[in-house]
Enzyme design. Structure first.
Site, PDB file in Angstrom:
ATOM      1  N   THR A 210       0.823  -1.219   0.000  1.00  0.00           N
ATOM      2  CA  THR A 210       0.000   0.000   0.000  1.00  0.00           C
ATOM      3  C   THR A 210       0.855   1.267   0.000  1.00  0.00           C
ATOM      4  OG1 THR A 210      -0.135  -0.056   2.421  1.00  0.00           O
ATOM      5  CG2 THR A 210      -1.914  -1.133   1.184  1.00  0.00           C
ATOM      6  N   HIS A 320       9.839   2.745  18.285  1.00  0.00           N
ATOM      7  CA  HIS A 320       9.183   1.500  17.867  1.00  0.00           C
ATOM      8  C   HIS A 320       9.281   0.452  18.971  1.00  0.00           C
ATOM      9  CE1 HIS A 320      12.547  -1.305  16.665  1.00  0.00           C
ATOM     10  NE2 HIS A 320      13.227  -0.191  16.541  1.00  0.00           N
ATOM     11  N   ASP A 330      17.821  -2.576  21.070  1.00  0.00           N
ATOM     12  CA  ASP A 330      17.020  -2.150  19.924  1.00  0.00           C
ATOM     13  C   ASP A 330      15.723  -2.939  19.891  1.00  0.00           C
ATOM     14  OD1 ASP A 330      16.033  -1.326  17.503  1.00  0.00           O
ATOM     15  OD2 ASP A 330      17.550  -2.337  16.295  1.00  0.00           O
ATOM     16  N   GLU A 368       8.481  -1.776  12.862  1.00  0.00           N
ATOM     17  CA  GLU A 368       9.531  -0.890  12.348  1.00  0.00           C
ATOM     18  C   GLU A 368      10.651  -1.673  11.695  1.00  0.00           C
ATOM     19  OE1 GLU A 368      13.412   1.410  12.831  1.00  0.00           O
ATOM     20  OE2 GLU A 368      12.809  -0.603  13.439  1.00  0.00           O
ATOM     21  N   GLU A 369      10.986  -2.826  12.297  1.00  0.00           N
ATOM     22  CA  GLU A 369      12.142  -3.581  11.808  1.00  0.00           C
ATOM     23  C   GLU A 369      11.959  -4.071  10.376  1.00  0.00           C
ATOM     24  OE1 GLU A 369      14.836  -3.492  13.116  1.00  0.00           O
ATOM     25  OE2 GLU A 369      14.754  -3.505  15.298  1.00  0.00           O
ATOM     26  N   GLU A 380       0.770   8.210   6.549  1.00  0.00           N
ATOM     27  CA  GLU A 380      -0.062   8.133   5.354  1.00  0.00           C
ATOM     28  C   GLU A 380      -1.543   8.310   5.688  1.00  0.00           C
ATOM     29  OE1 GLU A 380       2.791   5.209   2.625  1.00  0.00           O
ATOM     30  OE2 GLU A 380       1.258   4.340   3.931  1.00  0.00           O
ATOM     31  N   ASP A 397      14.904   5.758  19.354  1.00  0.00           N
ATOM     32  CA  ASP A 397      14.832   4.355  18.961  1.00  0.00           C
ATOM     33  C   ASP A 397      15.713   3.569  19.935  1.00  0.00           C
ATOM     34  OD1 ASP A 397      15.210   1.873  17.746  1.00  0.00           O
ATOM     35  OD2 ASP A 397      15.146   2.655  15.721  1.00  0.00           O
ATOM     36  N   HIS A 497      20.746  -6.787  16.432  1.00  0.00           N
ATOM     37  CA  HIS A 497      19.841  -7.666  15.697  1.00  0.00           C
ATOM     38  C   HIS A 497      20.148  -9.153  15.884  1.00  0.00           C
ATOM     39  CE1 HIS A 497      18.024  -4.598  12.619  1.00  0.00           C
ATOM     40  NE2 HIS A 497      17.931  -4.195  13.876  1.00  0.00           N
TER      41      HIS A 497
END
Length: 726
Positions: A210, A320, A330, A368-369, A380, A397, A497
């Protein structure tokens, strides 16, 4: 801000990172409820708190068919297998909710071929392999993180016929060269040999189906076949333990000196393995990827404190919530700060002792990731309202990479409010320095206006500030504490991560005592209060002048002679910058004069709107017709090939263009591919035109880009003039 409690932040972080909370997982939704509970608390809650869902396209590895990397002999027998999971060093890496390392949005497939080493996977790296006479068609490329974005490695590889890509983290880039188990986590902060960096390999940000529409039931969705931005070939990340076994057995020419790393051997280019190594010379590498795309409901959580005087002016503070695994650093270090800051302000609110002049909106973004999805869908859905009413966006963040100094990135007008806030807060650690004075010791620059000041970095597109600055044109900033770069060459905190980013990692190595978390909370809180409570908005538009002059000087010095050869003058640009300088200085003077008296609130409101709306004037949907507003290449004035090496979570990536309607892109902070650190459109156009004939369309585009910048600067100057002057 003295009520912000380090112990509470610590306990919140313990709870937030207790279990993995991958986007849309059950634990992620549990944290949605935790936030709602806190923000609806009768003693410390906010005026209102709501969760909203978006149905978005995410990518996950198959639980039934795990992704596999094998070395396969000539008869098809498996000689060697890379680890499917990270080593369970602390009892937290082996749980059922720990997602297998994978490259999100990489397509399924099982390519097999000879292995080549392609350094960081840049276009130049693959050209170097071709120069060496290496045939890349059908090979598997082993690349290391850094240099270019994650997905760029797969895009560049596919251009040269490579069939599959492996990506690893070299100890030279993350561990200061250390790699043995005794030197790495849990014995130090360094990445252990089995650690694997997960991440999104999607090129853009927002829901892939989208673009420019919120992912709600009424929105148009693309057919999956028409979605662009995904990696074109199967890709899989591995740990440096496995990378060592592959790379140290490669055959072929010695890799260039700059391609060497810290795996304890001389890196060679391939193709294939050396005959005297652990694998036979005709062995190949098989990469089996079974990722699948799924529509999932992802939640944003918004908490609101209504303004007493100007409730229609919003100060947004966001972070996030989702992580790849436990995500203590994170993003939970940021979420813990968010919870403590909202608790303190909520307590004052519920006691009836305080209410801000303007509204404060706290946001916990989802998914977010996978590509800044929650924040993008929000911008949007509420595009018009946010553009008309938002004063500034503050992003926290990762709140603490390490505990040496504050690091701030932002648009120039926010510099003054951050400087003012940090001068009044004591820095953690020994001594009696302010955060400002400590910051200037680590990151500083010489300003022609202010002298030696802390360096305010520029915003790329690495975290949730991206849609606010690039799409909405809202003054934005990102706050964090980070490490002393003179003591480590790590491109980011080493367990980034991975399943080793845990509470104990933060508690033991990054911020014992949580004083740096507290300092970030105090800084963010002070900035929020100044933006929400000040009669005059503390945004200094004159601070944009330095950026404009730096861009102009770079254009004159590095492009001026070339442009003159083609009959193109920078004169209109010089005039436009001077006009902006004059109008900005005049506005600052008008504000100073009004501050000395008792101005009419409506008069102040008009001036504040000029300050608020300045950033919007630099958006131009026609400036970069080949770009989506949220495509990442490289960001002026400095280049940031790996966004997370600088700040946030999502590393967006270089790929092909997307032929969609363009709604807005920032003339000053758009992606920059040219080598000259000037206005991005001008730099990019000159880079493309340099080797073309005089009078070509490429040189016409250079002239067009100059006109676009001039128009933006003149529009900005007009916005700063007295509102009665048309």
């Amino acid at each position: 801000m003295g009520q912000l409690n380090a112990s509470r932040i610590r306990e919140d972080l313990r709870e937030l990172s207790r279990e993995p909370h991958l986007a849309t997982s059950l634990r992620d939704e549990d944290l949605v409820q935790l936030l709602l509970q806190r923000w609806r608390d009768p003693e410390s809650g906010l005026d209102s708190a709501e969760a909203s869902k978006y149905e978005v396209l995410l990518s996950f590895p198959s639980q039934e068919q795990p992704n596999l990397v094998h070395v396969v002999g000539p008869t098809g027998d498996i000689i060697y297998s890379c680890r499917q999971t990270e080593e369970n060093l602390t009892g937290e890496q082996g749980g059922p909710d720990v997602v297998q390392p994978y490259a999100a949005y990489a397509p399924p497939g099982a390519p097999q071929g000879l292995l080549v080493y392609a350094n960081r996977g840049s276009e130049e790296d693959f050209k170097e392999l071709q120069t060496q006479g290496i045939k890349l068609e059908g090979t598997i490329a082993l690349t290391r993180y850094g240099g270019v974005g994650r997905g760029a490695k797969a895009v560049n590889a596919a251009k040269h016929g490579v069939a599959g890509v492996l990506v690893y983290t070299d100890p030279a880039d993350i561990n200061d060269g250390l790699s043995s188990p005794s030197e790495t986590f849990p014995n130090s902060w360094y990445l252990p040999p089995s650690g694997v960096e997960r991440g999104s390999y999607y090129e853009y940000f927002g829901d892939p189906l989208t673009p420019y529409f919120p992912a709600i039931p009424s929105s148009f969705r693309l057919d999956l076949a028409n979605v662009s931005g995904f990696p074109p070939i199967p890709t899989q990340p591995i740990g440096f333990q496995d990378a060592r076994d592959l790379l140290c057995n490669l055959n072929g020419a010695l890799a260039p000196t700059t391609w060497q790393g810290a795996l304890g051997c001389s890196y060679r280019l391939g193709p294939g393995f050396r005959p005297d190594g652990n694998f036979s010379a005709d062995s190949q590498v098989n990469v089996s990827v079974h990722n699948r795309l799924e529509l999932r409901n992802s939640s944003n959580v918004l908490g609101v404190i209504r303004g007493a005087v100007e409730p229609d002016r919003y100060v947004l503070y966001g972070n996030h919530r989702d992580s790849w695994v436990h995500g203590a650093v994170d993003p939970s270090s940021g979420t813990a700060v968010l919870l403590e800051l909202s608790r303190v302000l909520g307590t004052l609110l519920k006691k009836g002792t305080w209410r801000p002049r303007r509204s404060i909106v706290f946001a916990s973004w989802g998914a977010e990731e996978f590509g800044l999805i929650g924040s993008t869908e929000f911008t949007e859905e509420f595009f018009n309202k946010l553009q008309e009413r938002t004063v500034a966006y503050i992003n926290v963040d990762i709140s603490v990479f390490a505990n040496a100094t504050l690091r701030v990135q932002g648009t120039p007008p926010v510099q003054s409010v951050v400087f003012s806030a940090t001068k009044e807060i004591r820095s953690p650690g020994p001594g009696d320095l302010s955060i400002y004075d400590n910051w200037i010791r680590y990151f500083n620059r010489s300003s022609p206006v202010y002298g030696l000041v802390p360096n305010l970095g520029s915003l790329g597109a690495g975290s949730d500030y991206a849609p606010f600055i690039h799409f909405l044109g809202i003054s934005s900033m990102d706050l964090a504490y980070t490490y002393d770069r003179s003591k480590t060459s790590a491109r980011i905190y080493p367990t980034y991560h991975t399943a080793f980013d845990t509470f104990d990692y933060v508690d033991k190595f990054l911020d014992p005592g949580f004083s740096s978390h507290q300092a970030v909370a105090q800084t963010a809180g002070s900035v929020i209060l100044r933006l929400s409570d000040s009669f005059f908005l503390p945004l200094n538009v004159s601070d944009y002048s330095e950026t404009l002059h730096n861009f102009l000087q770079a254009a004159q010095q590095d492009l001026g002679a070339l442009l003159e050869q083609h009959g193109i003058t920078l004169g209109p640009l010089v005039t436009a910058v001077e006009k902006f300088d004059a109008e900005a200085a005049a506005l600052v003077e008008r504000i100073s004069t009004l501050q000395k008296g008792s101005p009419d609130p409506l008069q102040v409101r008009m001036l504040n709107d000029q300050l608020m709306l300045l950033e919007r004037t630099f958006l131009n949907p026609r400036a970069f017709p080949e770009e989506r507003y949220y495509r990442y290449l490289q960001v002026g004035p400095g280049k940031a090939p790996d966004l997370r090496e600088e700040v946030g979570s999502f590393s967006a990536l270089y790929s092909t263009t997307q032929p969609l309607k363009k709604l807005g892109i920032h003339v000053l902070w758009a992606p920059r591919t040219g080598s000259v650190a000037t206005f991005p459109g001008l730099s990019n156009a000159c880079s493309r035109a340099r080797d073309t004939a005089p009078g070509s369309e490429a040189w016409a585009e250079v002239q067009r880009q100059i006109s676009i910048v001039v128009m933006a600067l003149e529009g900005a100057a007009a916005t700063l003039r007295p509102v009665a002057d048309l």
